[in-house]
Design a protein around this motif. Structure first.
Motif, PDB file in Angstrom:
ATOM      1  N   ILE A 133       0.842  -1.195   0.000  1.00 46.44           N
ATOM      2  CA  ILE A 133       0.000   0.000   0.000  1.00 46.44           C
ATOM      3  C   ILE A 133       0.878   1.247   0.000  1.00 46.44           C
ATOM      4  CG2 ILE A 133      -1.796   1.266   1.226  1.00 46.44           C
ATOM      5  CD1 ILE A 133      -2.455  -1.340   2.684  1.00 46.44           C
ATOM      6  N   VAL A 134       0.499   2.230  -0.764  1.00 50.48           N
ATOM      7  CA  VAL A 134       1.048   3.582  -0.675  1.00 50.48           C
ATOM      8  C   VAL A 134      -0.139   4.521  -0.521  1.00 50.48           C
ATOM      9  CG1 VAL A 134       2.350   5.400  -1.821  1.00 50.48           C
ATOM     10  CG2 VAL A 134       3.045   3.020  -2.099  1.00 50.48           C
ATOM     11  N   SER A 135      -0.130   5.357   0.514  1.00 48.05           N
ATOM     12  CA  SER A 135      -1.278   6.229   0.750  1.00 48.05           C
ATOM     13  C   SER A 135      -0.829   7.611   1.197  1.00 48.05           C
ATOM     14  CB  SER A 135      -2.219   5.622   1.795  1.00 48.05           C
ATOM     15  OG  SER A 135      -1.560   5.476   3.029  1.00 48.05           O
ATOM     16  N   LEU A 136      -1.710   8.574   1.001  1.00 49.44           N
ATOM     17  CA  LEU A 136      -1.487   9.954   1.438  1.00 49.44           C
ATOM     18  C   LEU A 136      -2.592  10.313   2.415  1.00 49.44           C
ATOM     19  CD1 LEU A 136      -0.168  12.777   1.325  1.00 49.44           C
ATOM     20  CD2 LEU A 136      -1.653  13.263  -0.643  1.00 49.44           C
ATOM     21  N   SER A 137      -2.215  10.588   3.663  1.00 49.04           N
ATOM     22  CA  SER A 137      -3.184  11.027   4.666  1.00 49.04           C
ATOM     23  C   SER A 137      -3.067  12.535   4.849  1.00 49.04           C
ATOM     24  CB  SER A 137      -2.917  10.343   6.015  1.00 49.04           C
ATOM     25  OG  SER A 137      -3.271   8.986   5.949  1.00 49.04           O
ATOM     26  N   VAL A 138      -4.184  13.158   5.083  1.00 50.79           N
ATOM     27  CA  VAL A 138      -4.212  14.600   5.374  1.00 50.79           C
ATOM     28  C   VAL A 138      -4.836  14.755   6.753  1.00 50.79           C
ATOM     29  CG1 VAL A 138      -5.019  16.846   4.648  1.00 50.79           C
ATOM     30  CG2 VAL A 138      -4.407  15.136   2.926  1.00 50.79           C
ATOM     31  N   LEU A 139      -4.006  15.064   7.742  1.00 49.21           N
ATOM     32  CA  LEU A 139      -4.449  15.194   9.122  1.00 49.21           C
ATOM     33  C   LEU A 139      -4.817  16.654   9.390  1.00 49.21           C
ATOM     34  CD1 LEU A 139      -4.701  13.540  11.778  1.00 49.21           C
ATOM     35  CD2 LEU A 139      -2.412  14.349  12.350  1.00 49.21           C
ATOM     36  N   THR A 140      -6.033  16.887   9.814  1.00 50.02           N
ATOM     37  CA  THR A 140      -6.504  18.253  10.079  1.00 50.02           C
ATOM     38  C   THR A 140      -6.609  18.460  11.574  1.00 50.02           C
ATOM     39  OG1 THR A 140      -7.761  18.228   8.020  1.00 50.02           O
ATOM     40  CG2 THR A 140      -8.312  19.917   9.628  1.00 50.02           C
ATOM     41  N   TYR A 141      -5.869  19.474  12.102  1.00 49.30           N
ATOM     42  CA  TYR A 141      -5.887  19.755  13.529  1.00 49.30           C
ATOM     43  C   TYR A 141      -5.723  21.263  13.747  1.00 49.30           C
ATOM     44  CZ  TYR A 141      -3.984  20.434  18.188  1.00 49.30           C
ATOM     45  OH  TYR A 141      -3.737  20.891  19.448  1.00 49.30           O
ATOM     46  N   SER A 142      -6.661  21.861  14.469  1.00 46.04           N
ATOM     47  CA  SER A 142      -6.591  23.299  14.813  1.00 46.04           C
ATOM     48  C   SER A 142      -6.309  24.159  13.590  1.00 46.04           C
ATOM     49  CB  SER A 142      -5.519  23.530  15.881  1.00 46.04           C
ATOM     50  OG  SER A 142      -5.854  22.856  17.073  1.00 46.04           O
ATOM     51  N   LYS A 143      -7.110  23.902  12.521  1.00 46.52           N
ATOM     52  CA  LYS A 143      -7.001  24.665  11.281  1.00 46.52           C
ATOM     53  C   LYS A 143      -5.661  24.475  10.597  1.00 46.52           C
ATOM     54  CE  LYS A 143     -10.205  28.237  12.874  1.00 46.52           C
ATOM     55  NZ  LYS A 143     -10.428  29.686  13.066  1.00 46.52           N
ATOM     56  N   THR A 144      -4.903  23.452  11.022  1.00 43.55           N
ATOM     57  CA  THR A 144      -3.611  23.141  10.407  1.00 43.55           C
ATOM     58  C   THR A 144      -3.741  21.848   9.611  1.00 43.55           C
ATOM     59  OG1 THR A 144      -2.421  24.173  12.221  1.00 43.55           O
ATOM     60  CG2 THR A 144      -1.164  22.688  10.788  1.00 43.55           C
TER      61      THR A 144
END
Length: 480
Positions: A373-384
């Protein structure tokens, strides 16, 4: 060119767990349950099953249940009536090459042999009871040459002998003679079929070979009704009736080569409902999953599109296995944290992911499905927004569950995943498990535990538990 029968045998062998290796004979894997399929019709002369049916479709309908052996050949074909009562079973025995077969017929109810063929047998010499077996010898084309009926102890009650001849009108004649246990002749009759294979005349004779009655059949064009005329020995008309036409009046003049009926299974796959095909595909995936170069076995659960794309009917008795490779799967998913580390101040996180994986799985011991598997996660925290690029593996296993002291049991698929990742400020590792399922598209519900270093610039280790729902999108864009 590979013989059709061998091609069909190879197809079922693939489903049942053989892994052919170049230059080597197929090696069977661990013992598996028998493959059982249901059909609307069965042609014993050609050993052909057709009219594939799903379990909901056979409810309250007469049908045939076929059991296939590990070579991919039908080993038994059982007829059930509309209330699921077992009537009789054809027990098949194949030669070593799997090209020709013989059979014997076991009855489970008290019914006459005329239920198998309305005209080949005589009504007054056809009684069958539960446990009685009709043993047969055959002509080279697969038709019955002789038949004798025994009970469970081997006592012979009566027997038949058949002779086939060609008629001047390009039709076919079948002479049926029937005998008592002591080989004394009871009587005989002669069936005449025209060039279209339609029954035209039956002549009945007594034991002294004297004609006792003649039946003639006339058909509309195309056949819709049948005019039956009955004549006495002097050819004086004694009765005439109009009957509805049915296939029992038709006989195949040329018997095709022995077939297992699997070509029709593929046609069944092409025309049945998507939901039923996906259920069948999941069942095969869970119980008979293997890796074979000739067949595209994509990450479970395989879909109807994959099955139909992989197997293409060229003729009624030929299946072509197509090398239709697809190396990349793609999907999207989204998750939300259940628990977060202190550096996140218990603030809920949203973790979206776009995932790519290699579609051809690898295997390791009992794990039959390992996908990189190759994946791209986008973690959203405190508008960041914090991107994390990850690489890892996903495995799938089937967990058997059985009810003690019974034969009831199920197999449930479970997937496991683990990997490492990189964010702009540090590294990440994750691991978890989930449950694959299918609803129009392949889907998964996963729970993953993440450990991250310095993701928010604080320099502290932190982590969270993420519940993720993922949908594989590749079937939507496949060429049909």
């Amino acid at each position: 060119m590979v013989k059709p029968t061998l091609t069909l045998s190879f197809l079922i062998a693939v489903l049942l767990g053989f892994t052919p290796v170049a230059g080597q004979a197929p090696v069977p894997k661990a013992p598996l349950k028998e493959l059982i399929l249901h059909f609307e019709n069965w042609e014993p002369n050609s050993r052909e099953l057709f009219g594939g049916r799903t379990l909901p479709e056979i409810k309250n309908h007469p049908h045939y249940r076929a059991v296939f052996n590990r070579r991919g050949l039908a080993k038994s074909v059982t007829y059930f009536d509309s209330i699921e009562t077992k009537q009789w079973t054809y027990h098949l025995l194949w030669d070593k090459k799997g090209e020709h077969s013989s059979y014997q017929i076991e009855f489970h109810v008290r019914k006459p042999l005329t239920r198998l063929h309305a005209f080949l047998f005589a009504p007054d010499v056809s009684e069958m009871r539960p446990g009685w077996i009709a043993k047969c010898a055959f002509f080279t084309d697969g038709r019955i040459k002789s038949l004798w009926v025994e009970d469970q102890s081997g006592y012979v009650f009566y027997s038949y002998q058949f002779k086939i001849s060609h008629l001047p009108n390009s039709g076919m004649g079948i002479t049926s003679r029937y005998f008592r246990r002591d080989s004394s002749l009871v009587g005989s009759h002669r069936l005449d079929y025209n060039q279209k294979g339609l029954l035209e005349k039956i002549r009945y004779y007594n034991k002294r070979k004297e004609i006792i009655r003649t039946l003639t059949y006339a058909y509309n064009e195309p056949p819709g009704e049948v005019i039956l005329s009955v004549f006495n020995p002097g050819m004086t008309l004694s009765e005439r009736r109009i009957l509805p036409f049915s296939d029992r009046y038709r006989e195949n003049l040329v018997v095709k080569k022995d077939r297992t009926g699997m070509s029709d299974v593929v046609k069944f796959m092409e025309r049945t409902k998507k939901e039923d095909i996906e259920k069948l595909a999941q069942l095969i995936e869970q119980q008979y999953r293997i890796n074979v170069d000739q067949v595209d076995t994509t990450y479970s659960p395989i879909t109807r599109i994959e099955v139909v794309d992989t197997l293409i009917i060229k003729q009624t008795d030929t299946v072509e296995v197509v090398k239709n490779k697809r190396f990349i799967n793609y999907g999207v998913g989204a998750g939300i944290s259940l628990l977060a580390g202190k550096s996140f101040d218990e603030t809920p996180l949203i973790n979206a992911v776009a995932e790519f994986s290699v579609s051809r799985p690898y295997s390791f011991y009992f794990i039959k499905n390992i996908n990189p598997i190759v994946s791209l996660s986008v973690l959203t925290y405190s508008k960041t927004i914090i991107p994390i690029i990850q690489g890892g593996l996903r495995q799938q296993v089937s967990v058997p569950i059985k009810i003690p002291f019974t034969t009831l049991g199920w197999k449930f698929p479970i997937s496991f995943s683990e990997g490492v990742g990189q964010s702009p400020n540090g590294w990440a590792v994750y691991g978890g498990g989930g449950f694959p399922f299918s609803f129009h598209l392949p889907m998964r519900m996963n729970i993953n535990a993440y450990l991250l270093s310095n993701v928010n610039g604080s320099g502290k280790l932190t982590g969270f538990i993420d519940i993720r729902y993922t949908v594989d999108l590749y079937p939507m864009f496949r060429k049909k």
